[in-house]
Scaffold this motif. Structure first.
Motif, mmCIF file in Angstrom:
data_model
loop_
_atom_site.group_PDB
_atom_site.id
_atom_site.type_symbol
_atom_site.label_atom_id
_atom_site.label_comp_id
_atom_site.label_asym_id
_atom_site.label_seq_id
_atom_site.Cartn_x
_atom_site.Cartn_y
_atom_site.Cartn_z
ATOM 1 N N GLN A 121 20.815 25.011 3.435
ATOM 2 C CA GLN A 121 20.123 25.614 2.301
ATOM 3 C C GLN A 121 18.804 26.246 2.735
ATOM 4 O O GLN A 121 18.470 27.376 2.334
ATOM 5 C CB GLN A 121 19.863 24.547 1.236
ATOM 6 C CG GLN A 121 19.214 25.074 -0.038
ATOM 7 C CD GLN A 121 18.860 23.930 -0.987
ATOM 8 O OE1 GLN A 121 17.949 23.158 -0.719
ATOM 9 N NE2 GLN A 121 19.590 23.827 -2.089
ATOM 10 N N LEU A 155 22.520 21.162 -3.227
ATOM 11 C CA LEU A 155 22.856 21.403 -1.822
ATOM 12 C C LEU A 155 24.291 21.906 -1.653
ATOM 13 O O LEU A 155 25.188 21.532 -2.423
ATOM 14 C CB LEU A 155 22.684 20.114 -1.019
ATOM 15 C CG LEU A 155 21.279 19.501 -0.997
ATOM 16 C CD1 LEU A 155 21.276 18.248 -0.131
ATOM 17 C CD2 LEU A 155 20.262 20.510 -0.493
ATOM 18 N N PRO A 156 24.548 22.705 -0.616
ATOM 19 C CA PRO A 156 25.910 23.212 -0.333
ATOM 20 C C PRO A 156 26.731 22.158 0.402
ATOM 21 O O PRO A 156 27.120 22.328 1.562
ATOM 22 C CB PRO A 156 25.641 24.434 0.543
ATOM 23 C CG PRO A 156 24.388 24.095 1.283
ATOM 24 C CD PRO A 156 23.547 23.314 0.298
ATOM 25 N N CYS A 213 29.643 26.715 -2.502
ATOM 26 C CA CYS A 213 28.576 26.595 -1.499
ATOM 27 C C CYS A 213 28.054 27.970 -1.097
ATOM 28 O O CYS A 213 26.839 28.177 -0.987
ATOM 29 C CB CYS A 213 29.098 25.857 -0.270
ATOM 30 S SG CYS A 213 29.427 24.090 -0.503
ATOM 31 N N SER A 216 25.682 29.388 -3.522
ATOM 32 C CA SER A 216 24.522 28.526 -3.795
ATOM 33 C C SER A 216 24.625 27.831 -5.148
ATOM 34 O O SER A 216 23.633 27.670 -5.871
ATOM 35 C CB SER A 216 23.219 29.333 -3.728
ATOM 36 O OG SER A 216 23.061 29.915 -2.454
#
Length: 319
Positions: A121, A155-156, A213, A216
Motif C-alpha cells: 500500500q 490493506l491489499p 487489491c 485499492s
C-alpha cells in the motif's frame, strides 16, 4: 493449472516415499488432496505479488512458480537448496517470486502477509499480499489482530483459509466454535466460501479478491473447504503411538475421483474437449520426470554449509 497440480501431487507423493523409505532431515508435512487451493489462488497472482505459506507449504511454493529442483535440494538439506539448505521443508522461500516464506509456526504467516500488504500500500505499486493458513491457525489471536488491521487500514491483503477440518491431530469441530467465515465478516470484509477442491471456483474467488487489491478496495477473505489425504506429518504413526483421529473410510472417500481435485479438473477438461486421456498421460509423465530430475539434483548437491549459521547471526564461529 492442471499441469501445476500434477507437479505438486507427484512431488509430494515422491517425498512421502522417500520419508518412509530412507527418511529426510526434519519433519515433512504434505498437502496431497489440497492442490486446487494453492494452484487456484496463485493462478491469479503476478510474480511480484507477495505470498506467505504454512508448514504445509510445498504446494504453495510450486503453485507460485518456485523451482522444484531448489525445493527438493532444500528439503534434502543441501547448499543448492532455495534457502541454502538452512530452512528445510517448513521454510522454503523465494523473494524473487514473491514467496516470502513458509513457516513452522502455526499462524506465523498472518502478520508477515499483513505487513507485506502494508508495504504494498505504501509503495502504491498495486501488489496484493496473500496469506495461506489452516483452520487451526484461525484460533490464534494474531488472526483476529490481522483481520482488524487489514480492514481498518484498507490493506491489499487476501486471507486464504484452507479449511481441511483438521487441526494437526485434532478434528477442528471439537476445538473451534462457530463458522470461521463469520470472524472475517465481523471485520466488514468480503467473504467467499468455496469448494476447495474445485480449482476453477478457487481461481474465480481469487480473481475477485485480487482485483479488489489492484483497485485499492481493501482486504478479502476466502475459505476453501478441502481435505488432506496424508497425515499431519509423515512421522505421524510414530507420534500417535497407535492412536487415531480419523477413520480409513473417511480418507478413502476423499481419494475418490468425485472429490479428488486433480481427477475432477481432468474430467471437466476431458468433457470440454480440452484435455483428452492421451494429453493427460503426457502431462503426468512430464510431472513425474521433473520430480525424478529434482530428486537427482537434490541427491547430487553438497551438504549445507553449517558455518553459514554463524554468518547469518553476525558472529564468529568461535562464539
Amino acid at each position: 493449472m492442471l499441469e501445476r497440480m500434477l507437479l505438486i501431487r507427484h512431488a509430494e507423493s515422491r517425498l512421502a516415499r522417500v520419508a518412509k523409505e530412507v527418511g529426510l532431515p526434519g519433519g515433512v508435512h504434505l498437502s496431497i488432496g489440497q492442490e486446487a487451493t494453492a494452484v487456484g489462488i496463485c493462478s491469479q497472482l503476478e510474480e511480484d505479488d507477495w505470498m506467505t505459506s504454512t508448514h504445509r507449504g510445498h504446494g504453495h511454493f510450486l503453485a507460485k512458480g518456485g523451482d522444484v529442483n531448489a525445493m527438493f535440494a532444500e528439503i534434502w538439506g543441501k547448499s543448492s537448496g532455495i534457502c541454502k539448505g538452512m530452512g528445510g521443508s517448513m521454510h522454503v522461500a523465494d523473494f524473487s517470486k514473491g514467496i516470502i516464506g513458509a513457516n513452522g509456526i502455526v499462524g506465523g504467516g498472518l502478520a508477515i502477509a499483513t505487513g507485506a500488504a502494508l508495504a504494498a500500500q505504501l509503495d502504491g505499486n498495486g501488489r496484493a499480499a496473500v496469506c495461506f493458513f489452516g483452520d487451526g491457525a484461525a484460533n490464534q489471536g494474531v488472526f483476529m489482530e490481522c483481520l482488524n488491521v487489514a480492514s481498518i487500514w484498507n490493506l491489499p491483503a487476501i486471507f486464504v483459509c484452507e479449511n481441511n477440518g483438521l487441526s494437526e491431530f485434532t478434528v477442528s469441530s471439537t476445538v473451534t466454535a462457530g463458522k470461521l467465515s463469520d470472524r472475517a465478516r465481523a471485520f466488514d470484509m468480503p467473504v467467499s466460501v468455496v469448494d476447495g477442491n474445485d480449482v476453477r471456483a478457487i481461481a474465480q474467488a481469487a480473481r475477485n479478491a485480487v482485483e479488489r487489491c489492484r483497485r485499492s478496495e481493501g482486504p478479502s477473505y476466502i475459505e476453501a473447504s478441502t481435505y488432506r489425504i496424508q497425515g499431519h506429518l509423515e512421522a505421524e504413526d510414530m507420534i500417535l503411538g497407535g492412536g487415531t483421529y480419523r477413520t480409513n473410510d473417511e480418507v478413502e472417500r476423499w481419494r475418490k475421483d468425485d472429490r479428488d481435485p486433480i481427477a475432477r479438473f481432468r474430467d471437466c477438461l476431458n468433457n470440454e474437449g480440452v484435455c483428452d486421456h492421451t494429453l493427460f498421460a503426457t502431462m503426468t509423465a512430464d510431472a513425474e520426470a521433473a520430480v525424478e530430475a529434482a530428486v537427482a539434483f537434490a541427491e547430487q548437491g553438497d551438504p549445507a554449509d553449517t558455518k553459514l549459521a554463524y554468518a547469518l547471526m553476525g558472529v564468529g564461529e568461535e562464539a
